[in-house]
Design an enzyme around this catalytic site. Structure first.
Site, mmCIF file in Angstrom:
data_model
loop_
_atom_site.group_PDB
_atom_site.id
_atom_site.type_symbol
_atom_site.label_atom_id
_atom_site.label_comp_id
_atom_site.label_asym_id
_atom_site.label_seq_id
_atom_site.Cartn_x
_atom_site.Cartn_y
_atom_site.Cartn_z
ATOM 1 N N PHE A 127 0.878 -0.821 0.221
ATOM 2 C CA PHE A 127 0.257 -0.022 -0.034
ATOM 3 C C PHE A 127 0.986 1.779 0.232
ATOM 4 O O PHE A 127 1.421 1.860 0.924
ATOM 5 C CB PHE A 127 -1.299 -0.080 1.016
ATOM 6 C CG PHE A 127 -2.400 1.104 1.406
ATOM 7 C CD1 PHE A 127 -3.381 1.806 0.318
ATOM 8 C CD2 PHE A 127 -1.812 2.644 1.979
ATOM 9 C CE1 PHE A 127 -3.947 1.713 0.104
ATOM 10 C CE2 PHE A 127 -2.224 3.403 1.438
ATOM 11 C CZ PHE A 127 -3.710 3.892 0.562
ATOM 12 N N ASP A 214 9.102 2.256 2.054
ATOM 13 C CA ASP A 214 8.553 3.740 2.292
ATOM 14 C C ASP A 214 8.208 2.996 4.306
ATOM 15 O O ASP A 214 7.316 1.870 4.167
ATOM 16 C CB ASP A 214 6.953 2.581 1.504
ATOM 17 C CG ASP A 214 5.855 3.277 2.500
ATOM 18 O OD1 ASP A 214 5.894 4.217 3.158
ATOM 19 O OD2 ASP A 214 4.535 3.482 1.336
ATOM 20 N N LYS A 243 2.913 9.201 8.493
ATOM 21 C CA LYS A 243 1.206 9.232 9.653
ATOM 22 C C LYS A 243 2.107 9.670 10.669
ATOM 23 O O LYS A 243 1.545 11.052 11.538
ATOM 24 C CB LYS A 243 1.571 7.295 9.701
ATOM 25 C CG LYS A 243 0.226 7.063 8.060
ATOM 26 C CD LYS A 243 0.135 6.119 8.591
ATOM 27 C CE LYS A 243 -1.067 5.754 7.396
ATOM 28 N NZ LYS A 243 -0.810 5.285 6.561
#
Ligand SMILES: *Cc1c(COP(=O)(O)O)cnc(C)c1O
Length: 390
Positions: A127, A214, A243
């Site tokens: 993702f 990532d 995040k």
């Protein structure tokens, strides 16, 4: 008719305030937060140091744009560089933007090397975000369906499979980079084996590819080190963050080193909001508090505690597939789809998540203590047992 666009299947609860590891809804019910707004609220809710820093910054200067030097941004770049081993940092506002920058950079790097159709190797179940390029890099057909044509220039391989990548290398001369998550969060808390990561590093060196990590979900001390790749002892060429970086204030970062550094010049990339004084101050305060309050060590200890208490509580339970994770990034895989557990958790005063249909995902704030760990396990265990017995 509701005016908020229908992009999320929202739970029927609205929160009015939070404090530490707990949030309270508009009816006054309290919940233990074991999700942190999807790995965002690093310092929990209303952390006094973060509240004070944001208030002070807001009263002084919120935004000036990147047309000017921003001292908070320079300070944050220095700090992140020292923590990560990276050399240059581009700031944006979210994870997909950080990855978008990484993808553009990899293509730019390819063109510099004379590769006209640069290709990036990406992983199954990955993702990377919802923009067109990051959606194309994402390994989830359901998320992509209806948005074709996708962005070209990606080839997909199974996660943790070095041989598959070697096979691509043999016939594809356009590869310029490999992009992967050290822990796949949305994909179901799957961990990249340290040997796989070291093998990837070596392959990238041999072929002159950029290694892109990532770390949007697993970075920022959640796994017990600042960044997940540090457990494997590798140094990527590109690392993306978002995040947990600002503890709730939106900020993303694309960090580069070595052959990935020095590529972009003015005009190649940008962001109006990216790295503004407020967001950088929030990130600086998040990092300082992680250091001052030893939250990295806490993540490792309390995460281990949750996993071992869960393993004890669910020992021998039929339907449990695996408990896995690293630090405070934990997945409990069941043998059947278990999305309904999210609602049951809510009714029991618990914020949890289910991802990849069958994996209960726990991402508590890094201030989670042993007391909260025990409370979480005590409350979630009967839900899982009842669900599996039904
Ligand atoms: C959440 C996530 C993203 C996307 O971040 P947004 O801020 O929602 O754009 C990208 N990569 C990973 C690994 C993520 O977990």
């Amino acid at each position: 008719m509701p005016h908020v666009m229908n992009t999320y299947a929202r739970l029927p609860v609205t929160f009015s305030h939070g404090n530490g590891c707990r949030v309270t809804d508009v009816e006054g019910r309290e919940y233990l937060d074991a999700l942190s707004g999807i790995a965002v609220s690093t310092l929990g809710h209303a952390h006094p140091k973060l509240v004070a820093a944001i208030a002070e910054q807001a009263a002084r200067l919120l935004h000036t744009s990147n047309l000017y030097t921003i001292s908070e941004q320079e300070e944050l770049a220095d700090k992140l560089a020292s923590l990560s081993g990276m050399e240059e940092i581009f700031f944006c506002n979210s994870g997909c933007e950080a990855n978008e920058a990484a993808i553009k950079l990899a293509r730019f790097y390819g063109h510099r090397k004379g590769v006209d159709l640069p290709t990036i190797i990406v992983m199954e179940k990955a993702f990377h975000g919802r923009t067109m390029a990051t959606l194309s890099a994402t390994g989830n057909r359901k998320a992509q369906a209806g948005f074709e044509p996708l962005v070209s220039g990606f080839v997909r391989v199974p996660y943790n499979d070095l041989e598959a990548i070697k096979a691509v290398a043999e016939h594809n001369r356009n590869v310029v980079a490999v992009m992967f998550e050290v822990i796949q969060g949305e994909g179901g808390i799957h961990l990249a084996a340290p040997d796989f990561q070291r093998g990837l590093r070596q392959l990238c060196d041999e072929h002159g590819w950029l290694l892109i990590c990532d770390e949007v979900q697993c970075g920022m001390a959640r796994t017990g080190k600042w960044f997940g790749y540090q457990h494997a002892g590798i140094r990527p060429d590109v690392v993306t963050l978002a995040k947990g970086l600002g503890s709730g204030v939106p900020i993303g970062a694309c960090m580069v080193s070595g052959q990935a550094a020095g590529l972009f010049a003015p005009g190649n990339h940008g962001s109006t909001f990216g790295g503004n004084p407020l967001a950088c101050r929030a990130a600086l305060t998040t990092i300082a508090t992680i250091e001052e309050d030893h939250l990295m060590l806490n993540a490792e200890i309390v995460g281990g505690e949750i996993r071992s208490l869960m393993a004890e509580a669910l020992a021998g339970v039929k339907g449990l597939v695996e408990i896995r994770g690293h630090g405070l990034m934990i997945g409990i895989e069941l043998d059947r789809p278990c999305g309904e557990l999210v609602g049951k958790g809510l009714a029991a005063g618990l914020l949890i998540n289910v991802t990849a249909d069958k994996v209960i995902r726990l991402l508590p704030p890094l201030i989670f203590g042993k007391k909260e760990a025990k409370e979480l396990v005590d409350r979630i265990t009967p839900l899982i047992k009842d669900f599996l017995a039904a």
